[in-house]
Write an enzyme that holds these catalytic residues in place. Structure first.
Site, mmCIF file in Angstrom:
data_model
loop_
_atom_site.group_PDB
_atom_site.id
_atom_site.type_symbol
_atom_site.label_atom_id
_atom_site.label_comp_id
_atom_site.label_asym_id
_atom_site.label_seq_id
_atom_site.Cartn_x
_atom_site.Cartn_y
_atom_site.Cartn_z
ATOM 1 N N LYS A 206 1.392 -1.208 -0.526
ATOM 2 C CA LYS A 206 0.179 0.064 -0.186
ATOM 3 C C LYS A 206 0.869 1.266 0.003
ATOM 4 O O LYS A 206 1.609 1.061 0.724
ATOM 5 C CB LYS A 206 -0.940 0.260 1.564
ATOM 6 C CG LYS A 206 -2.067 0.753 1.128
ATOM 7 C CD LYS A 206 -2.505 1.221 3.092
ATOM 8 C CE LYS A 206 -3.767 1.635 2.481
ATOM 9 N NZ LYS A 206 -4.735 1.618 3.851
ATOM 10 N N SER A 282 -9.428 1.856 3.322
ATOM 11 C CA SER A 282 -8.556 2.719 2.522
ATOM 12 C C SER A 282 -7.529 1.816 1.400
ATOM 13 O O SER A 282 -7.404 2.096 0.534
ATOM 14 C CB SER A 282 -7.592 3.534 2.884
ATOM 15 O OG SER A 282 -7.305 3.326 4.023
ATOM 16 N N GLY A 303 -6.895 1.558 9.883
ATOM 17 C CA GLY A 303 -7.224 2.496 10.919
ATOM 18 C C GLY A 303 -8.207 2.414 11.314
ATOM 19 O O GLY A 303 -8.426 3.131 12.218
ATOM 20 N N GLY A 304 -9.256 2.456 9.918
ATOM 21 C CA GLY A 304 -10.708 1.783 10.435
ATOM 22 C C GLY A 304 -11.106 1.080 9.698
ATOM 23 O O GLY A 304 -12.162 1.572 8.983
ATOM 24 N N GLY A 305 -10.701 -0.195 9.347
ATOM 25 C CA GLY A 305 -11.424 -1.311 9.019
ATOM 26 C C GLY A 305 -10.533 -1.444 7.570
ATOM 27 O O GLY A 305 -11.116 -1.999 6.768
ATOM 28 N N SER A 306 -9.603 -0.296 7.030
ATOM 29 C CA SER A 306 -9.477 0.097 5.931
ATOM 30 C C SER A 306 -8.427 -1.670 5.667
ATOM 31 O O SER A 306 -8.382 -1.586 3.889
ATOM 32 C CB SER A 306 -7.897 0.827 6.484
ATOM 33 O OG SER A 306 -8.887 2.557 6.265
#
Length: 608
Positions: A206, A282, A303-306
């Site tokens: 990534k 993301s 960091g939030g389901g990425s």
């Protein structure tokens, strides 16, 4: 006199039997094109911005939760875990051991490799993703070489980059560098000296993780100009030591500040199962690359389901490790409290092997978080089925079924029932209070930390170089106060308590991974982006505990909805409980294997 503030009951005194689930109702406009540009102008305006952010926070109860409520608990600024019982039926890998040795040890935990099951003669077999061990077998037996596979990857990348619409999975790709890496690996095989089972395996990174000599842009247009890459991130260096070949830097939602994968800078990655739909984000490029067959695995950040959201939407495996289990040194965001680097893979087996290579806490995390010993499940142990049979699965039924279409929760429930009937697992009803407070605390935590990282560049004249939806997020994040942040950390302690109590009854918690399947990409979003917090909230509905609390979690594909879009089941584990998650996920994957479908955009790089 004013109205007295709302006061929360001390967390130890909350009566769970009195808790009532409330479905969230997020209020925010859906914006693309000119309307998004106008909204950003208002959000950034000194005259209107403060009023607009105040209204948004008030409408969504953020002000009430964080400013008008007495929260009696102490703040928890980093995840704090009680000592954990040792996991059963595992093999200890050793946190400080050489990654090559760890991968070799992990290999012994897998069932023996049988080429006849993976390369059957005669009739065409049902669709299966090639696994890492398939590539290793093909290289060792002379069926193909890393150099030949590299050419297939290069052809696939070029083909999909030139499609209409294009499928931009990578933001940086160098065919000559890939050929050079593959040639070195091919020579090692010719000389009979492959480094490990991962030698010659193609992996994408990534674009917010350093992979020298590629730049790290975070899928912006400018970040590589203000931050140079001098060496690999720690997780990348560990993979490189095992002989992994890196195909390039994968596309992503700009700076990770979104969960659809929309990116006007490099083009929006498209879902291989339906190219008119989002991959999720993301980690959009990593998921698309693995799902489309162009690589066996990828490394993303969550960091939030990425990692889990795009893995679910693209029908692959996504493992989110415990906070502190992997070393974040060399990532754009390496000092936050919610984010980890983790693998996306075509199979649980491949996720296990890659995890074995990249895991290992940094020294400071060992002191502050005191991780349990690094281990993987021994899937060939005689006790494996008995251990599976003893697993208790927590399910908060009202939350579980709060999805956009019951296809999602019913498919996930069917997978759980199949697991229980096959191995004897038990499903236990649990209650997890204050889920909306958890969502708010996460938004403020990740938002404040992101704004702190980016604000110097924002103030230094880079504001207009961010995409419009990033600017929308930063305008909101910049409105959060120190009071909001501290109150959110008090909520973090409460939510941790509720989950610790649940884990006294159960071993894992099961939910759908997302509340919707892959949403359509609006044509109007391709040039200027999109802001759709309602869709984002559906995508993030079940993933937040993994980040706010740092808990490990994994998503496994378990079927499809009526439109043929993948559905993922999420398992959330105890702190440091990756081995238990991988064991249960492996069983579910095997039970649901025949439900997996070949993506409409797929490239067979091993058997081209």
């Amino acid at each position: 006199m004013g109205k007295p503030p709302r006061a929360m009951t001390p967390v130890e005194e909350v009566d769970l039997s009195a808790v009532r689930y409330q479905s969230p109702s997020l209020q925010a406009p859906h914006l693309t094109g000119f309307s998004l540009r106008a909204f950003v102008w208002l959000m950034e305006s000194p005259l209107f911005g403060r009023l607009l952010t105040s209204v948004l926070k008030s409408q969504n109860n953020i002000t009430r939760m964080l400013q008008d409520t007495v929260i009696p608990e102490r703040p928890m600024y980093l995840p704090e875990y009680p000592p954990q019982e040792p996991e059963q039926g595992v093999l200890l890998l050793g946190d400080d051991r050489d990654p090559v040795d760890r991968v070799e040890e992990a290999l012994h935990c897998l069932p023996p490799y049988d080429p006849s099951l993976r390369w059957p003669a005669g009739d065409k077999p049902p669709f299966l993703y090639w696994k890492i061990r398939d590539f290793a077998h093909a290289y060792r037996s002379g069926i193909t070489t890393p150099s030949v596979v590299a050419e297939h990857i290069i052809a696939g990348v070029e083909e999909w980059s030139n499609k209409k619409p294009p499928m931009p999975m990578l933001v940086y790709f160098n065919a000559d560098d890939l050929r050079k890496q593959a040639e070195a690996s091919t020579k090692r095989f010719q000389q009979g000296n492959p480094i490990s089972i991962l030698d010659g395996i193609f992996i994408a990174i990534k674009d917010d993780i350093d992979c020298f000599p590629y730049p790290s842009k975070g899928a912006t247009t400018f970040f590589d100009k203000i931050r140079s890459v001098e060496k690999d991130a720690v997780c990348v260096a560990r993979l490189r030591k095992c002989g992994v070949l890196f195909i390039g830097k994968a596309n992503m939602h700009e700076l990770g500040l979104g969960v659809t994968g929309n990116n006007p800078n490099y083009g929006t990655a498209r879902n291989p199962h339906s190219i008119d739909r989002y991959t999720g984000g993301s980690s959009s490029g990593p998921a698309a690359l693995v799902s489309s067959g162009l690589c066996s695995a990828a490394i993303g950040t969550d960091g939030g389901g990425s990692v889990r959201i795009p893995s679910s939407l693209c029908g692959i495996i996504g493992l989110k490790t415990t906070y502190g289990r992997t070393d974040m040194t060399g990532a754009l965001c390496d000092c936050g409290t919610v984010e980890v680097a983790s693998p996306l893979a075509a199979s649980v087996e491949d996720a296990l092997l890659v995890y074995s290579a990249i895991a290992g806490s940094r020294p400071m995390d060992k002191l502050t978080l005191r991780p349990s010993p690094l281990c993987v499940p021994n899937l060939v142990s005689p006790d494996n089925n008995n251990i599976l049979g003893s697993v208790k699965i927590g399910k908060y039924t009202e939350w579980f079924h709060d999805v956009s279409d019951r296809d999602i929760s019913n498919t996930c429930e069917d997978a759980l029932n199949l697991l229980c009937s096959s191995f004897g697992c038990q499903i236990e009803e649990i209650i997890l209070p204050e889920l909306e407070e958890m969502r708010t605390a996460h938004v403020v935590s990740i938002g404040t930390e992101s704004f702190c990282d980016l604000n110097p560049h924002y103030r230094a004249g880079k504001r207009t170089e961010f995409t419009l939806d990033t600017r929308t997020s930063l305008a909101l994040f910049g409105s959060f106060t120190s009071t909001d942040y501290v109150a959110s950390q008090r909520i973090r302690r409460r939510i941790m308590y509720y989950h610790n109590e649940a884990f006294k009854k159960v071993d894992v918690i099961a939910t759908p991974t997302t509340g919707i399947t892959a949403p359509e990409i609006p044509q109007s979003s391709l040039k200027l982006g999109e802001s759709n917090y309602v869709v984002s909230a559906y995508l993030m509905r079940f993933v937040i505990a993994g980040n706010l609390l740092g808990l490990p979690a994994i998503t496994v594909p378990v079927g499809h909805d009526k439109q043929g879009l993948p559905i993922g089941l999420q398992l959330i584990g105890r702190p440091w409980g990756e081995a238990s998650l991988l064991r249960v996920a492996s069983a579910i994957e095997e039970l649901c294997l025949k439900k997996r479908k070949r993506p409409s955009a797929f490239h067979d790089i091993l058997n081209a």
